[in-house]
Write a protein that holds these residues in place. Structure first.
Motif, PDB file in Angstrom:
ATOM      1  N   THR A   7      39.341   8.669 -24.869  1.00 30.16           N
ATOM      2  CA  THR A   7      39.157  10.068 -24.496  1.00 30.16           C
ATOM      3  C   THR A   7      37.899  10.262 -23.673  1.00 30.16           C
ATOM      4  OG1 THR A   7      38.020  10.407 -26.564  1.00 30.16           O
ATOM      5  CG2 THR A   7      40.343  11.026 -26.496  1.00 30.16           C
ATOM      6  N   SER A 264      39.927  24.795 -19.442  1.00 30.35           N
ATOM      7  CA  SER A 264      39.445  23.562 -20.080  1.00 30.35           C
ATOM      8  C   SER A 264      39.764  23.598 -21.575  1.00 30.35           C
ATOM      9  CB  SER A 264      37.930  23.371 -19.939  1.00 30.35           C
ATOM     10  OG  SER A 264      37.354  24.022 -18.868  1.00 30.35           O
ATOM     11  N   GLU A 267      43.576  23.296 -22.151  1.00 35.20           N
ATOM     12  CA  GLU A 267      44.049  21.952 -21.818  1.00 35.20           C
ATOM     13  C   GLU A 267      43.722  20.959 -22.941  1.00 35.20           C
ATOM     14  OE1 GLU A 267      44.014  17.957 -20.363  1.00 35.20           O
ATOM     15  OE2 GLU A 267      42.145  19.027 -20.730  1.00 35.20           O
ATOM     16  N   VAL A 268      42.493  21.037 -23.470  1.00 34.22           N
ATOM     17  CA  VAL A 268      42.111  20.062 -24.496  1.00 34.22           C
ATOM     18  C   VAL A 268      42.842  20.344 -25.807  1.00 34.22           C
ATOM     19  CG1 VAL A 268      40.034  21.123 -25.555  1.00 34.22           C
ATOM     20  CG2 VAL A 268      40.158  18.656 -25.243  1.00 34.22           C
ATOM     21  N   ARG A 269      43.102  21.614 -26.089  1.00 38.09           N
ATOM     22  CA  ARG A 269      43.835  21.938 -27.331  1.00 38.09           C
ATOM     23  C   ARG A 269      45.264  21.394 -27.256  1.00 38.09           C
ATOM     24  NH1 ARG A 269      40.694  24.867 -30.602  1.00 38.09           N
ATOM     25  NH2 ARG A 269      39.490  26.655 -29.841  1.00 38.09           N
ATOM     26  N   ARG A 271      46.190  18.802 -25.392  1.00 40.38           N
ATOM     27  CA  ARG A 271      46.131  17.336 -25.300  1.00 40.38           C
ATOM     28  C   ARG A 271      45.754  16.691 -26.630  1.00 40.38           C
ATOM     29  NH1 ARG A 271      41.803  14.401 -23.253  1.00 40.38           N
ATOM     30  NH2 ARG A 271      40.810  16.331 -22.584  1.00 40.38           N
ATOM     31  N   VAL A 275      41.866  19.502 -32.377  1.00 38.64           N
ATOM     32  CA  VAL A 275      40.508  19.313 -31.852  1.00 38.64           C
ATOM     33  C   VAL A 275      39.637  20.542 -32.152  1.00 38.64           C
ATOM     34  CG1 VAL A 275      40.977  20.303 -29.557  1.00 38.64           C
ATOM     35  CG2 VAL A 275      39.213  18.539 -29.817  1.00 38.64           C
ATOM     36  N   VAL A 277      36.633  22.770 -30.796  1.00 39.40           N
ATOM     37  CA  VAL A 277      35.937  23.040 -29.528  1.00 39.40           C
ATOM     38  C   VAL A 277      34.559  23.621 -29.852  1.00 39.40           C
ATOM     39  CG1 VAL A 277      35.993  24.316 -27.351  1.00 39.40           C
ATOM     40  CG2 VAL A 277      38.127  23.403 -28.326  1.00 39.40           C
ATOM     41  N   ALA A 314      35.746  18.478 -28.873  1.00 39.61           N
ATOM     42  CA  ALA A 314      35.588  18.643 -27.422  1.00 39.61           C
ATOM     43  C   ALA A 314      34.334  19.482 -27.232  1.00 39.61           C
ATOM     44  CB  ALA A 314      36.796  19.350 -26.833  1.00 39.61           C
ATOM     45  N   LEU A 337      34.368  18.560 -22.812  1.00 35.65           N
ATOM     46  CA  LEU A 337      35.351  19.642 -22.766  1.00 35.65           C
ATOM     47  C   LEU A 337      36.147  19.667 -21.465  1.00 35.65           C
ATOM     48  CD1 LEU A 337      36.666  22.205 -23.865  1.00 35.65           C
ATOM     49  CD2 LEU A 337      34.642  23.475 -23.191  1.00 35.65           C
ATOM     50  N   ASP A 338      35.516  19.270 -20.376  1.00 37.60           N
ATOM     51  CA  ASP A 338      36.208  19.316 -19.089  1.00 37.60           C
ATOM     52  C   ASP A 338      36.247  17.920 -18.490  1.00 37.60           C
ATOM     53  OD1 ASP A 338      36.847  19.729 -16.311  1.00 37.60           O
ATOM     54  OD2 ASP A 338      36.354  21.844 -16.639  1.00 37.60           O
ATOM     55  N   ARG A 339      37.412  17.534 -17.972  1.00 39.81           N
ATOM     56  CA  ARG A 339      37.522  16.171 -17.420  1.00 39.81           C
ATOM     57  C   ARG A 339      36.729  16.011 -16.128  1.00 39.81           C
ATOM     58  NH1 ARG A 339      42.723  13.073 -18.671  1.00 39.81           N
ATOM     59  NH2 ARG A 339      43.255  13.783 -20.744  1.00 39.81           N
TER      60      ARG A 339
END
Ligand code: 13P
Ligand code: SF4
Length: 392
Positions: A7, A264, A267-269, A271, A275, A277, A314, A337-339
């Motif tokens: 990750t 962001s 998206e992470v939730r 993926r 998670v 945050v 994240a 948090l952000d890619r």
């Protein structure tokens, strides 16, 4: 054990481009404050040995402070690490250290100079390590805003509050006008103090910390907050808006934390089910509202340290810190948090070559890049800083 590397995302070319952009566009660079003298080459294989030797030669005379957002190569030489507030206090608590080498940004070194004795010298290894947020509030602009409030007859009922991330000039202004400094860990207490003394607050320079604290921690309405744009006449606000506001938020933001968006979080939730945050209050209001937890750098570190093994996080703050947390907590799944990851470009100016150069200059009997605040400004800024230290 969870696979953290799966990750973990290394800086993208976007982040690298931002880094390079930051090097050319910072006001400090424009003022012509490039590092004087011979910098060691970054490829020099002896950098670690040279820093170690210079620090040993200086012994108790030097104290190295490292902000949480600094690179690992620098943090390894820090006598203490912390957020800006903790580091300023640590500097003040070392009266025997003749040299305080501040691995952080300009406003932090200024605060350290204000809080230390005249005999101590504060050194910033690269003078171009500024802060884009702090640069968004310039004294002349703030004085113009204050005059506007005075003309409307509301300055007397307004208490100025400035985030630590501001210049000594701004802290001095706040001290002269009965206000207080705050950090991301005591903003609610500072605002409570301010509202006991006035009906409205002028909050500098981070609109997000001001809004998030007022609305999410103190129960104010978004409609109680107005945004003052220093580049527009009257801040772009009507006299009624200024009179009716409880929170006048300066139009400033952090270029790192401002990058996180609601997308962001969504998206992470999607993926990473389950998670957590966790974000810094310098993030936008909609991001903080959508997060599970919000807190200062120190709060983020403590939360991750106390988190159960196997939990996923994240984190919405600067990359160096998040990566260090991931490395120190391999039993937890820690991700940015952000890619489109991003370092703080100005924090990153302090690298090992600059640290080696600063330490070796001190060993040679020269004091490089000393940060000094003029006595009148320092006196008023200290009033506002002391007021913060005295907050209940
Ligand atoms: P703290 O150091 O108070 O956590 O603030 C975060 C930051 O952006 C520092 O520049
Ligand atoms: Fe300034 Fe943001 Fe960098 Fe902190 S992280 S020094 S507030 S630009």
């Amino acid at each position: 054990m969870l696979d953290v590397t799966s990750t973990w995302v290394e800086p993208s070319s976007t982040a690298t481009a931002l880094l390079l952009l930051g090097r050319g566009s910072d006001p400090a660079t424009e003022r012509g404050v490039e590092c004087p003298g011979e910098l060691p080459a970054p490829s020099d294989p002896d950098l670690v040995a040279r820093a170690t030797a210079a620090k040993a030669a200086l012994g108790e005379k030097v104290f190295v402070l490292g902000h949480h957002y600094q690179r690992d190569e620098v943090i390894q030489f820090a006598d203490v690490t912390g957020d800006s507030f903790k580091l300023a206090r640590e500097a003040a608590a070392r009266p025997d250290a003749e040299y305080i080498v501040f691995c952080g940004v300009h406003f932090m070194a200024e605060s350290a100079d204000i809080l230390t004795s005249d005999a101590q010298k504060v050194i910033l290894p690269d003078l171009a390590a500024g802060c884009s947020m702090a640069d968004m509030a310039v004294l002349s602009q703030v004085e113009t805003a204050w005059e506007t409030l005075a003309e409307l007859g509301v300055a007397a009922g307004t208490v100025p509050v400035t985030y630590m991330n501001s210049s000594a000039d701004i802290k001095g202004f706040v001290g002269r006008n009965g206000g207080v400094v705050c950090t991301s860990s005591n903003a609610e207490r500072a605002l409570t103090w301010a509202f006991e003394r006035g009906e409205r607050v002028l909050f500098l320079p981070d609109q997000h910390l001001g809004r998030n604290t007022a609305v999410l921690e103190m129960g104010f309405d978004l409609a109680d907050c107005v945004l003052y744009d220093p580049h527009k006449p009257g801040g772009g606000l009507t006299p009624e808006q200024l009179r009716d506001a409880r929170m006048i938020l300066w139009r400033g933001h952090c270029s790192v934390h401002g990058r996180f968006t609601l997308d962001s979080v969504d998206e992470v939730r999607e993926r990473v089910p389950g998670v957590n945050v966790l974000v810094h209050p310098e993030c936008r209001h909609e991001v903080v509202t959508a997060a599970d937890q919000v807190g200062s750098t120190e709060y983020i570190i403590k939360t991750i340290e106390a988190a159960p093994a196997g939990s996923a996080w994240a984190i919405g703050t600067e990359l160096n810190l998040v990566r260090r947390l991931a490395n120190a907590n391999p039993d937890k799944q820690i991700m940015f948090l952000d890619r489109a990851v991003c370092y703080c470009s100005t924090m990153n100016r302090i690298d090992l070559p600059h640290l080696v150069w600063a330490l070796e200059e001190l060993v040679a009997g020269r004091v490089p890049n000393q940060i000094t605040v003029d006595p009148a400004t320092a006196e008023h800024a200290r009033t506002a800083l002391d007021q913060m230290l005295a907050l209940p």
